[in-house]
Write a protein that holds these residues in place. Sequence first.
Motif, PDB file in Angstrom:
ATOM      1  N   SER A   1       0.849  -1.283   0.031  1.00 29.32           N
ATOM      2  CA  SER A   1      -0.054   0.107   0.073  1.00 29.32           C
ATOM      3  C   SER A   1       0.691   1.161  -0.166  1.00 29.32           C
ATOM      4  CB  SER A   1      -0.898   0.063   1.210  1.00 29.32           C
ATOM      5  OG  SER A   1      -1.654   1.054   1.240  1.00 29.32           O
ATOM      6  N   PRO A   2       0.805   2.238  -0.999  1.00 29.18           N
ATOM      7  CA  PRO A   2       1.500   3.164  -1.000  1.00 29.18           C
ATOM      8  C   PRO A   2       1.083   4.235   0.372  1.00 29.18           C
ATOM      9  CG  PRO A   2      -0.106   3.324  -2.762  1.00 29.18           C
ATOM     10  CD  PRO A   2      -0.109   2.183  -1.888  1.00 29.18           C
ATOM     11  N   LEU A   3       2.059   5.045   0.609  1.00 26.18           N
ATOM     12  CA  LEU A   3       1.904   6.007   1.652  1.00 26.18           C
ATOM     13  C   LEU A   3       1.458   7.126   1.264  1.00 26.18           C
ATOM     14  CD1 LEU A   3       5.516   5.533   2.976  1.00 26.18           C
ATOM     15  CD2 LEU A   3       3.679   4.530   4.121  1.00 26.18           C
ATOM     16  N   ASP A   4       0.643   7.828   1.956  1.00 25.86           N
ATOM     17  CA  ASP A   4      -0.020   8.967   1.807  1.00 25.86           C
ATOM     18  C   ASP A   4       0.803   9.905   1.234  1.00 25.86           C
ATOM     19  OD1 ASP A   4      -2.509   8.078   2.411  1.00 25.86           O
ATOM     20  OD2 ASP A   4      -2.438   8.826   4.428  1.00 25.86           O
ATOM     21  N   ASP A   5       0.493  10.842   0.236  1.00 22.21           N
ATOM     22  CA  ASP A   5       1.562  11.894  -0.041  1.00 22.21           C
ATOM     23  C   ASP A   5       2.762  11.361  -0.804  1.00 22.21           C
ATOM     24  OD1 ASP A   5       1.218  14.591  -1.103  1.00 22.21           O
ATOM     25  OD2 ASP A   5       2.681  15.011   0.617  1.00 22.21           O
ATOM     26  N   SER A   6       3.022  10.031  -0.960  1.00 23.13           N
ATOM     27  CA  SER A   6       4.056   9.505  -1.866  1.00 23.13           C
ATOM     28  C   SER A   6       4.001   9.614  -3.299  1.00 23.13           C
ATOM     29  CB  SER A   6       4.260   8.027  -1.356  1.00 23.13           C
ATOM     30  OG  SER A   6       3.290   7.347  -1.985  1.00 23.13           O
ATOM     31  N   PRO A   7       5.363   9.440  -3.898  1.00 24.55           N
ATOM     32  CA  PRO A   7       5.197   9.501  -5.523  1.00 24.55           C
ATOM     33  C   PRO A   7       4.277   8.561  -6.010  1.00 24.55           C
ATOM     34  CG  PRO A   7       7.341  10.049  -4.608  1.00 24.55           C
ATOM     35  CD  PRO A   7       6.491   9.470  -3.556  1.00 24.55           C
ATOM     36  N   ALA A   8       4.217   7.227  -5.281  1.00 25.72           N
ATOM     37  CA  ALA A   8       3.399   5.976  -5.893  1.00 25.72           C
ATOM     38  C   ALA A   8       1.903   6.495  -5.863  1.00 25.72           C
ATOM     39  CB  ALA A   8       3.754   4.931  -5.111  1.00 25.72           C
ATOM     40  N   LYS A   9       1.401   6.805  -4.640  1.00 25.46           N
ATOM     41  CA  LYS A   9       0.202   7.407  -4.385  1.00 25.46           C
ATOM     42  C   LYS A   9      -0.363   8.417  -5.358  1.00 25.46           C
ATOM     43  CE  LYS A   9      -3.452   7.317  -1.283  1.00 25.46           C
ATOM     44  NZ  LYS A   9      -3.862   6.257  -0.617  1.00 25.46           N
ATOM     45  N   LYS A  10       0.581   9.447  -5.750  1.00 20.13           N
ATOM     46  CA  LYS A  10       0.309  10.506  -6.714  1.00 20.13           C
ATOM     47  C   LYS A  10       0.285   9.940  -8.013  1.00 20.13           C
ATOM     48  CE  LYS A  10       2.576  14.164  -3.802  1.00 20.13           C
ATOM     49  NZ  LYS A  10       3.795  14.965  -3.694  1.00 20.13           N
ATOM     50  N   ALA A  11       0.778   8.804  -8.379  1.00 19.35           N
ATOM     51  CA  ALA A  11       0.616   8.323  -9.604  1.00 19.35           C
ATOM     52  C   ALA A  11      -0.419   7.432  -9.687  1.00 19.35           C
ATOM     53  CB  ALA A  11       2.071   7.414  -9.744  1.00 19.35           C
ATOM     54  N   GLY A  12      -1.354   7.073  -8.748  1.00 19.37           N
ATOM     55  CA  GLY A  12      -2.463   6.470  -8.828  1.00 19.37           C
ATOM     56  C   GLY A  12      -2.310   4.911  -8.538  1.00 19.37           C
ATOM     57  N   ILE A  13      -1.299   4.625  -7.865  1.00 17.47           N
ATOM     58  CA  ILE A  13      -1.147   3.026  -7.267  1.00 17.47           C
ATOM     59  C   ILE A  13      -2.002   2.933  -6.115  1.00 17.47           C
ATOM     60  CG2 ILE A  13       0.718   1.533  -6.573  1.00 17.47           C
ATOM     61  CD1 ILE A  13       2.543   2.835  -8.546  1.00 17.47           C
ATOM     62  N   LYS A  14      -2.579   1.992  -6.003  1.00 19.23           N
ATOM     63  CA  LYS A  14      -3.345   1.688  -4.807  1.00 19.23           C
ATOM     64  C   LYS A  14      -2.868   0.365  -4.047  1.00 19.23           C
ATOM     65  CE  LYS A  14      -6.910   3.986  -7.410  1.00 19.23           C
ATOM     66  NZ  LYS A  14      -8.072   3.643  -8.210  1.00 19.23           N
ATOM     67  N   ALA A  15      -3.547   0.148  -2.805  1.00 18.61           N
ATOM     68  CA  ALA A  15      -3.415  -1.047  -2.048  1.00 18.61           C
ATOM     69  C   ALA A  15      -4.071  -2.293  -3.148  1.00 18.61           C
ATOM     70  CB  ALA A  15      -3.993  -0.955  -0.862  1.00 18.61           C
ATOM     71  N   GLY A  16      -3.356  -3.217  -3.081  1.00 18.90           N
ATOM     72  CA  GLY A  16      -3.807  -4.503  -3.766  1.00 18.90           C
ATOM     73  C   GLY A  16      -3.183  -4.627  -5.328  1.00 18.90           C
ATOM     74  N   ASP A  17      -2.677  -3.660  -5.865  1.00 19.30           N
ATOM     75  CA  ASP A  17      -2.301  -3.336  -7.162  1.00 19.30           C
ATOM     76  C   ASP A  17      -0.959  -4.315  -7.268  1.00 19.30           C
ATOM     77  OD1 ASP A  17      -4.239  -1.528  -7.922  1.00 19.30           O
ATOM     78  OD2 ASP A  17      -2.773   0.138  -7.978  1.00 19.30           O
ATOM     79  N   LEU A  18      -0.746  -4.762  -8.255  1.00 22.09           N
ATOM     80  CA  LEU A  18       0.454  -5.647  -8.695  1.00 22.09           C
ATOM     81  C   LEU A  18       1.431  -5.067  -9.417  1.00 22.09           C
ATOM     82  CD1 LEU A  18      -1.414  -9.099  -9.327  1.00 22.09           C
ATOM     83  CD2 LEU A  18      -0.282  -8.291  -7.217  1.00 22.09           C
ATOM     84  N   ILE A  19       2.662  -5.091  -8.934  1.00 22.72           N
ATOM     85  CA  ILE A  19       3.880  -4.561  -9.671  1.00 22.72           C
ATOM     86  C   ILE A  19       4.334  -5.643 -10.516  1.00 22.72           C
ATOM     87  CG2 ILE A  19       6.012  -3.455  -9.631  1.00 22.72           C
ATOM     88  CD1 ILE A  19       5.070  -2.461  -6.974  1.00 22.72           C
ATOM     89  N   LEU A  20       4.286  -5.631 -12.029  1.00 26.79           N
ATOM     90  CA  LEU A  20       4.634  -6.824 -12.716  1.00 26.79           C
ATOM     91  C   LEU A  20       6.078  -6.474 -13.323  1.00 26.79           C
ATOM     92  CD1 LEU A  20       1.256  -7.130 -14.697  1.00 26.79           C
ATOM     93  CD2 LEU A  20       1.862  -8.210 -12.615  1.00 26.79           C
ATOM     94  N   LYS A  21       6.237  -5.422 -13.455  1.00 29.59           N
ATOM     95  CA  LYS A  21       7.723  -5.090 -14.084  1.00 29.59           C
ATOM     96  C   LYS A  21       8.292  -3.903 -13.337  1.00 29.59           C
ATOM     97  CE  LYS A  21       7.025  -7.155 -18.601  1.00 29.59           C
ATOM     98  NZ  LYS A  21       7.122  -7.001 -20.055  1.00 29.59           N
TER      99      LYS A  21
END
Length: 69
Positions: free
Chosen positions: A1-21
Amino acid sequence: SPLDDSPAKKAGIKAGDLILKVNDEDTAGWTLAEAVEKIRGPRGSSVKLSILHVDAEKPVDVSITRDTI
């Protein structure tokens, strides 16, 4: 789960998303430590992630500019 106000959160990544590459490198078989090592980097540099969002059928590529968390 991305941290609040992190670059990942700002990019739209959410808890449960899979990083494939990470930068076109397949993550299959990686440990959490290996994934973190590949994703982290110098502030201001970028990393490309291929993400499969929860309930999505196709992955999307997301470019994230690294920052201090």
